[in-house]
Design a protein around this motif. Sequence first.
Motif, PDB file in Angstrom:
ATOM      1  N   GLY A   2       1.293  73.490  74.823  1.00  0.00           N
ATOM      2  CA  GLY A   2       1.344  72.352  73.900  1.00  0.00           C
ATOM      3  C   GLY A   2       2.499  71.421  74.191  1.00  0.00           C
ATOM      4  O   GLY A   2       2.346  70.196  74.160  1.00  0.00           O
ATOM      5  N   ASN A   3       3.669  71.979  74.480  1.00  0.00           N
ATOM      6  CA  ASN A   3       4.831  71.156  74.793  1.00  0.00           C
ATOM      7  C   ASN A   3       4.629  70.361  76.077  1.00  0.00           C
ATOM      8  O   ASN A   3       5.038  69.207  76.181  1.00  0.00           O
ATOM      9  CB  ASN A   3       6.086  72.017  74.903  1.00  0.00           C
ATOM     10  CG  ASN A   3       6.527  72.565  73.566  1.00  0.00           C
ATOM     11  OD1 ASN A   3       6.166  72.040  72.508  1.00  0.00           O
ATOM     12  ND2 ASN A   3       7.286  73.647  73.583  1.00  0.00           N
ATOM     13  N   LYS A   4       3.963  70.968  77.064  1.00  0.00           N
ATOM     14  CA  LYS A   4       3.693  70.266  78.322  1.00  0.00           C
ATOM     15  C   LYS A   4       2.664  69.158  78.137  1.00  0.00           C
ATOM     16  O   LYS A   4       2.749  68.112  78.776  1.00  0.00           O
ATOM     17  CB  LYS A   4       3.175  71.248  79.376  1.00  0.00           C
ATOM     18  CG  LYS A   4       4.216  72.176  79.926  1.00  0.00           C
ATOM     19  CD  LYS A   4       3.596  73.110  80.951  1.00  0.00           C
ATOM     20  CE  LYS A   4       4.602  74.106  81.469  1.00  0.00           C
ATOM     21  NZ  LYS A   4       3.994  75.052  82.417  1.00  0.00           N
ATOM     22  N   LEU A   5       1.678  69.416  77.291  1.00  0.00           N
ATOM     23  CA  LEU A   5       0.552  68.495  77.147  1.00  0.00           C
ATOM     24  C   LEU A   5       0.704  67.510  75.988  1.00  0.00           C
ATOM     25  O   LEU A   5      -0.092  66.589  75.850  1.00  0.00           O
ATOM     26  CB  LEU A   5      -0.743  69.299  76.944  1.00  0.00           C
ATOM     27  CG  LEU A   5      -1.106  70.274  78.060  1.00  0.00           C
ATOM     28  CD1 LEU A   5      -2.299  71.125  77.661  1.00  0.00           C
ATOM     29  CD2 LEU A   5      -1.372  69.529  79.356  1.00  0.00           C
ATOM     30  N   GLY A   6       1.681  67.710  75.123  1.00  0.00           N
ATOM     31  CA  GLY A   6       1.853  66.833  73.960  1.00  0.00           C
ATOM     32  C   GLY A   6       0.919  67.186  72.824  1.00  0.00           C
ATOM     33  O   GLY A   6       0.511  66.317  72.057  1.00  0.00           O
ATOM     34  N   SER A  34       0.314  69.429  69.379  1.00  0.00           N
ATOM     35  CA  SER A  34       0.920  70.212  68.310  1.00  0.00           C
ATOM     36  C   SER A  34      -0.156  70.510  67.275  1.00  0.00           C
ATOM     37  O   SER A  34      -0.405  69.711  66.362  1.00  0.00           O
ATOM     38  CB  SER A  34       2.084  69.442  67.677  1.00  0.00           C
ATOM     39  OG  SER A  34       2.621  70.181  66.603  1.00  0.00           O
ATOM     40  N   ILE A  35      -0.816  71.649  67.467  1.00  0.00           N
ATOM     41  CA  ILE A  35      -1.897  72.071  66.579  1.00  0.00           C
ATOM     42  C   ILE A  35      -1.580  73.476  66.105  1.00  0.00           C
ATOM     43  O   ILE A  35      -1.352  74.380  66.919  1.00  0.00           O
ATOM     44  CB  ILE A  35      -3.259  72.043  67.301  1.00  0.00           C
ATOM     45  CG1 ILE A  35      -3.578  70.619  67.772  1.00  0.00           C
ATOM     46  CG2 ILE A  35      -4.360  72.579  66.395  1.00  0.00           C
ATOM     47  CD1 ILE A  35      -4.819  70.504  68.627  1.00  0.00           C
ATOM     48  N   HIS A  36      -1.559  73.672  64.805  1.00  0.00           N
ATOM     49  CA  HIS A  36      -1.240  74.976  64.231  1.00  0.00           C
ATOM     50  C   HIS A  36      -2.490  75.849  64.123  1.00  0.00           C
ATOM     51  O   HIS A  36      -3.620  75.359  64.168  1.00  0.00           O
ATOM     52  CB  HIS A  36      -0.616  74.795  62.846  1.00  0.00           C
ATOM     53  CG  HIS A  36       0.696  74.100  62.889  1.00  0.00           C
ATOM     54  ND1 HIS A  36       1.882  74.756  63.036  1.00  0.00           N
ATOM     55  CD2 HIS A  36       1.005  72.784  62.838  1.00  0.00           C
ATOM     56  CE1 HIS A  36       2.871  73.892  63.059  1.00  0.00           C
ATOM     57  NE2 HIS A  36       2.364  72.674  62.945  1.00  0.00           N
ATOM     58  N   ASN A  49       0.144  63.566  72.708  1.00  0.00           N
ATOM     59  CA  ASN A  49       0.447  63.162  71.335  1.00  0.00           C
ATOM     60  C   ASN A  49      -0.677  63.435  70.341  1.00  0.00           C
ATOM     61  O   ASN A  49      -1.117  62.541  69.635  1.00  0.00           O
ATOM     62  CB  ASN A  49       0.830  61.685  71.296  1.00  0.00           C
ATOM     63  CG  ASN A  49       2.072  61.411  72.108  1.00  0.00           C
ATOM     64  OD1 ASN A  49       2.959  62.240  72.197  1.00  0.00           O
ATOM     65  ND2 ASN A  49       2.120  60.260  72.734  1.00  0.00           N
ATOM     66  N   ILE A  50      -1.127  64.656  70.276  1.00  0.00           N
ATOM     67  CA  ILE A  50      -2.056  65.065  69.222  1.00  0.00           C
ATOM     68  C   ILE A  50      -1.277  65.961  68.275  1.00  0.00           C
ATOM     69  O   ILE A  50      -0.790  67.020  68.678  1.00  0.00           O
ATOM     70  CB  ILE A  50      -3.294  65.785  69.784  1.00  0.00           C
ATOM     71  CG1 ILE A  50      -4.115  64.818  70.639  1.00  0.00           C
ATOM     72  CG2 ILE A  50      -4.133  66.363  68.649  1.00  0.00           C
ATOM     73  CD1 ILE A  50      -5.313  65.443  71.312  1.00  0.00           C
ATOM     74  N   ILE A  51      -1.144  65.505  67.035  1.00  0.00           N
ATOM     75  CA  ILE A  51      -0.370  66.227  66.039  1.00  0.00           C
ATOM     76  C   ILE A  51      -1.255  66.503  64.839  1.00  0.00           C
ATOM     77  O   ILE A  51      -1.867  65.588  64.284  1.00  0.00           O
ATOM     78  CB  ILE A  51       0.866  65.410  65.601  1.00  0.00           C
ATOM     79  CG1 ILE A  51       1.761  65.139  66.818  1.00  0.00           C
ATOM     80  CG2 ILE A  51       1.625  66.128  64.498  1.00  0.00           C
ATOM     81  CD1 ILE A  51       2.850  64.138  66.570  1.00  0.00           C
ATOM     82  N   HIS A  80      -9.958  62.437  70.829  1.00  0.00           N
ATOM     83  CA  HIS A  80      -9.884  61.710  72.097  1.00  0.00           C
ATOM     84  C   HIS A  80      -8.460  61.530  72.589  1.00  0.00           C
ATOM     85  O   HIS A  80      -8.255  61.103  73.722  1.00  0.00           O
ATOM     86  CB  HIS A  80     -10.571  60.346  71.972  1.00  0.00           C
ATOM     87  CG  HIS A  80     -12.054  60.454  72.015  1.00  0.00           C
ATOM     88  ND1 HIS A  80     -12.757  60.525  73.186  1.00  0.00           N
ATOM     89  CD2 HIS A  80     -12.976  60.540  71.023  1.00  0.00           C
ATOM     90  CE1 HIS A  80     -14.046  60.635  72.935  1.00  0.00           C
ATOM     91  NE2 HIS A  80     -14.203  60.649  71.625  1.00  0.00           N
ATOM     92  N   GLY A  81      -7.482  61.838  71.794  1.00  0.00           N
ATOM     93  CA  GLY A  81      -6.092  61.743  72.232  1.00  0.00           C
ATOM     94  C   GLY A  81      -5.297  60.769  71.395  1.00  0.00           C
ATOM     95  O   GLY A  81      -5.844  59.865  70.771  1.00  0.00           O
ATOM     96  N   ASN A  82      -3.986  61.007  71.369  1.00  0.00           N
ATOM     97  CA  ASN A  82      -3.064  60.186  70.598  1.00  0.00           C
ATOM     98  C   ASN A  82      -3.478  60.139  69.129  1.00  0.00           C
ATOM     99  O   ASN A  82      -3.439  59.089  68.500  1.00  0.00           O
ATOM    100  CB  ASN A  82      -2.966  58.784  71.192  1.00  0.00           C
ATOM    101  CG  ASN A  82      -1.701  58.080  70.779  1.00  0.00           C
ATOM    102  OD1 ASN A  82      -0.690  58.720  70.503  1.00  0.00           O
ATOM    103  ND2 ASN A  82      -1.738  56.770  70.713  1.00  0.00           N
TER     104      ASN A  82
END
Length: 184
Positions: free
Chosen positions: A76-80, A82-84, A99-101, A115-117
């Motif tokens: 997750g840190n490498k790819l951006g 953050s999913i619990h 940047n998926i949070i 799709h991202g971000n």
Amino acid sequence: MIDWTKQTLKEVLKFEKKHYVTSNKELILRSFMCAERVQIWKFQKALRKAEYYKHRKGLFAKFKHVCNLRKKNIYGNKLGLSIHCDCFDVGLYICHFGNIIVNGNARIGKNCILHGNNCIGNSHNSNLNVPAIGDNVELGWGAACYGKIRISSSVILGAHCVVVKDILETNSVWIGNPQRKISG
């Protein structure tokens, strides 16, 4: 959400793997090439295993949970990403990394496409004011959902759509900031 058993874990992994690779040969080749889809699949596989072991009893299960959480967080840190654990039902598909949070208290139904971000987050004043999203929802590039809102099933949020109010109409398409309906 998912009632985790060993069989359920196998079925979920088999179903979700199809989004990223179609064969073990392709997995090996794309792994060698560090392909985006394989990296996302490794993140998602660790996420699902962490979810499975989170709901198991015993010291070994807790150890496996922590190991898979660590693996998920490294990817997750490498790819951006953050999913619990326990946010998404079966069928999650992440098209692109970056940047998926997703707030840990958010609940998203089956077959969600990111799709991202994307951001699925809480409102400014409470970590519990988070979205509840139905089945078969697709979030376009840069789409975000904030606060204690409900999004019905079979909804498409276009690129850069910002959802701050409930969307209760199924089979509809929304765009804009704030959201406005364009079809359905």
